[in-house]
Structures are given as C-alpha cells and as structure tokens.
Write a protein that holds these residues in place. Structure first.
Motif, mmCIF file in Angstrom:
data_model
loop_
_atom_site.group_PDB
_atom_site.id
_atom_site.type_symbol
_atom_site.label_atom_id
_atom_site.label_comp_id
_atom_site.label_asym_id
_atom_site.label_seq_id
_atom_site.Cartn_x
_atom_site.Cartn_y
_atom_site.Cartn_z
ATOM 1 N N ARG A 16 0.810 -1.209 0.000
ATOM 2 C CA ARG A 16 0.000 0.000 0.000
ATOM 3 C C ARG A 16 0.851 1.269 0.000
ATOM 4 N N LYS A 72 -13.939 13.970 -0.432
ATOM 5 C CA LYS A 72 -13.181 13.318 0.634
ATOM 6 C C LYS A 72 -14.056 13.079 1.854
ATOM 7 N N ASN A 73 -13.661 12.113 2.636
ATOM 8 C CA ASN A 73 -14.216 11.859 3.953
ATOM 9 C C ASN A 73 -13.088 12.064 4.949
ATOM 10 N N LYS A 74 -13.436 12.283 6.183
ATOM 11 C CA LYS A 74 -12.398 12.371 7.204
ATOM 12 C C LYS A 74 -11.708 11.013 7.308
ATOM 13 N N ASN A 75 -10.392 11.013 7.434
ATOM 14 C CA ASN A 75 -9.648 9.766 7.552
ATOM 15 C C ASN A 75 -10.063 9.002 8.801
ATOM 16 N N ARG A 76 -9.791 7.721 8.798
ATOM 17 C CA ARG A 76 -10.156 6.881 9.939
ATOM 18 C C ARG A 76 -9.515 7.351 11.236
ATOM 19 N N ARG A 101 -6.241 15.268 5.063
ATOM 20 C CA ARG A 101 -5.035 15.297 4.237
ATOM 21 C C ARG A 101 -5.210 16.319 3.126
ATOM 22 N N LEU A 112 -7.735 10.149 -1.778
ATOM 23 C CA LEU A 112 -8.214 10.490 -0.449
ATOM 24 C C LEU A 112 -9.098 9.359 0.055
ATOM 25 N N TYR A 113 -9.328 9.335 1.359
ATOM 26 C CA TYR A 113 -10.157 8.297 1.965
ATOM 27 C C TYR A 113 -11.565 8.357 1.367
ATOM 28 N N LYS A 114 -12.000 7.281 0.748
ATOM 29 C CA LYS A 114 -13.320 7.111 0.116
ATOM 30 C C LYS A 114 -13.551 8.049 -1.065
ATOM 31 N N GLN A 115 -12.492 8.629 -1.613
ATOM 32 C CA GLN A 115 -12.622 9.550 -2.735
ATOM 33 C C GLN A 115 -13.258 8.884 -3.951
#
Length: 123
Positions: free
Chosen positions: A8, A63-67, A72, A100-103
C-alpha cells in the motif's frame, strides 16, 4: 521484493475498478461485488463527467475524514478515469498515484447521480 516493502505505501499508482450492474435481474454470483442500479443510466453523460476528473484538482468535495480523524491535502492527480461498457453493466476505472479516503467511492456515487439525471454534467 525487499524486506521493508509494503504494497500500500510503496505503490507508485493505484487503480480502482467499480462495477455497476444495470440489468433488472441481479446475478446472485456477483451481487456482493457490483452495485446494482436497475434504473436507466445515461452512460454517455457519465463518460462526459468522468473526463472532468482527469488532471490535478482539489478533490475536497469527494473526501471523507480519515479513519484516524485527520484531514489530508485534497489535491490529487487522476491520470485515468473511464466508464467502460461490460456485459449487463459498466465498469468505472480510476487511476492515480494516490487517493483520499473514500474519494473514488464518492466520485462514482456522483457519476451514478449524473447517470440517473439527478445532476447535470459539470455541476
């Protein structure tokens, strides 16, 4: 492969394929791996919208907020974004050096809304 390699974190490009099944009857063998949209999709409108994602852009809207609860830098470069006809549906292909997270999930959701006629291309 050297000892410290991480698939990754050391990847130079990432490609996502999202499958959308558009046939009224869902194949029980692929139902866990495809989004089932049984209403008509305007695939040409989706293709036009997909072209607008290619290039370097601020993807804050997708984007979503990262886990871990952090944000970012939202600027990313999409090198490939295609909507391809497949048997009983379409495949959305997206390639970039990073996402990005869930982009991609959010961008495909926007394409589906465009394909359903709920948003115009370029909105």
């Amino acid at each position: 492969v050297y000892r410290g390699f991480h698939a990754r974190f050391h990847a130079t490009n990432k490609t996502y394929h999202y499958y959308i099944h558009t046939d009224p009857l869902l194949d029980p063998f692929t139902r866990l791996y495809r989004k089932h949209i049984w209403t008509h999709l305007d695939v040409e409108a989706m293709r036009e919208a997909a072209k607008q994602f290619v290039g370097t852009h601020d993807f804050s809207s997708f984007k979503n907020k990262n886990r871990d609860g952090t944000w970012r830098d939202p600027v990313r470069t999409i090198t490939h974004f295609k909507v391809v006809d497949i048997d009983r549906g379409v495949r959305v292909e997206v390639e970039s050096s990073g996402f990005l997270y869930k982009q991609v999930r959010n961008m495909v959701g926007a394409l589906i809304r465009i394909g359903r006629g709920k948003h115009p291309v370029g909105h």
